[in-house]
Design an enzyme around this catalytic site. Structure first.
Site, mmCIF file in Angstrom:
data_model
loop_
_atom_site.group_PDB
_atom_site.id
_atom_site.type_symbol
_atom_site.label_atom_id
_atom_site.label_comp_id
_atom_site.label_asym_id
_atom_site.label_seq_id
_atom_site.Cartn_x
_atom_site.Cartn_y
_atom_site.Cartn_z
ATOM 1 C CB CYS A 174 -0.592 2.389 3.940
ATOM 2 S SG CYS A 174 -2.239 1.883 3.421
ATOM 3 C CG ASP A 175 3.220 1.179 4.497
ATOM 4 O OD1 ASP A 175 2.741 1.613 5.563
ATOM 5 O OD2 ASP A 175 3.031 0.022 4.087
ATOM 6 C CB CYS A 202 -0.931 -0.008 1.208
ATOM 7 S SG CYS A 202 -1.980 1.470 1.326
#
Length: 300
Positions: A133-134, A130
């Site tokens: 997300c990261d 992701c």
């Protein structure tokens, strides 16, 4: 007793709930993680008809709120199986059993892993599934994205705004993703394409330090010194808990045509978890509408 239990609160499940509630049916949504499904991690949605631009989080939240306002009940529990009892269905979770007259399976799909040595150990230590997300953890660092669909192109575009260098690794010469996204990516000065190539080895002790990339034709290898590898090579259906109830294909997708009916009486399916040629936000919503109305018709 519920009229309909929907397993999965992604776009398909929430759309099914909206249509079923509007038809006056009592609806329970069971979701293992969080509402919205995978779209909730997409920074911008630009291909949903009638909405020029919206974040995935806002889109999912709007769906969730609409379903809740119409009376859908949502519980965060993992459905582990379904059994028949007289004319009813029993949906089993770790702590409860829910009786209903019809079930809609909208379990979606999860990211497909590379399947190479040390992948599990490196997940969260340089390997991610992701980018939104990261991606912030890799600001001003060199990273790579592996994949050739829209998700891979979106991830690479997102990362190109913060990473120093983004390698896009794809096993084919042509991309499956949309031409508009690909063209935008080609305009980026810090993006390098490695086509007809795949990642064959992960290097690093406590975290990812480099990967070995192999050309699928020549078998020639090169080492990329990167801190992050974002895997976007497709999805796997989340249907194992129901494989003994409904027919699935060779890779686990629930067999159903456009009418979203399974081989099991009273059980329907919708979204990315079913056999279909196109898996997009619009088709998930369409499946939800079809499955919701089909379940209502079945109940009568």
């Amino acid at each position: 007793m519920y009229d309909i239990v929907i397993v999965g609160a992604g776009t398909a499940g929430l759309s099914a709930a909206i249509y079923a509630c509007r038809a006056g049916k009592s609806v329970l949504l069971l979701e293992e993680k969080s509402y919205g499904g995978q779209i909730i991690n997409t920074p911008e949605v630009e291909n949903y008809p009638g909405i020029k631009r919206i974040s995935g989080f806002e889109f999912a939240t709007n769906l969730y709120q609409q379903a809740a306002d119409l009376g859908a009940e949502i519980k965060y529990e993992r459905a582990e199986g379904i059994r028949s009892e007289n004319e009813n269905k029993i949906v089993v979770t770790p702590d409860n059993e829910y009786v209903c007259r019809s079930v809609i399976l909208a379990t979606g799909a999860k990211n497909r892993p590379l399947g190479i040595e040390n992948e599990a150990e490196m997940t969260g230590r340089g390997i991610s599934y992701c980018a939104t997300c990261d991606g912030a953890f890799f600001r001003n660092k060199d990273v790579a994205v592996i994949g050739g669909g829209n998700t891979a192109l979106e991830d690479a575009l997102f990362l190109s705004n913060t990473a120093r260098m983004v390698y896009v690794i794809h096993r084919r010469k042509e991309f499956r993703g949309e031409a508009k996204r690909l063209e935008a990516l080609r305009q980026k000065e810090n993006v390098v394409f490695l086509l007809e190539s795949t990642v064959v080895k992960l290097n690093g002790e406590t975290s990812l330090e480099s990967v070995e990339v192999e050309n699928v034709n020549t078998k020639e290898r090169r080492t990329l010194a990167i801190s992050g590898l974002f895997v976007a090579i497709g999805q796997m259906p989340e249907n194992r808990a129901f494989a003994d109830l409904v027919d699935t294909d060779e890779v686990g997708y629930i067999v159903a045509a456009e009418n979203c009916r399974t081989n099991e009486e009273g059980v329907f399916t919708a979204g990315d978890c079913r056999t279909k040629s196109v898996r997009q936000l619009a088709t998930a919503a369409a499946d939800g509408a079809i499955a919701g109305l089909a379940a209502c018709e079945y109940i009568g």
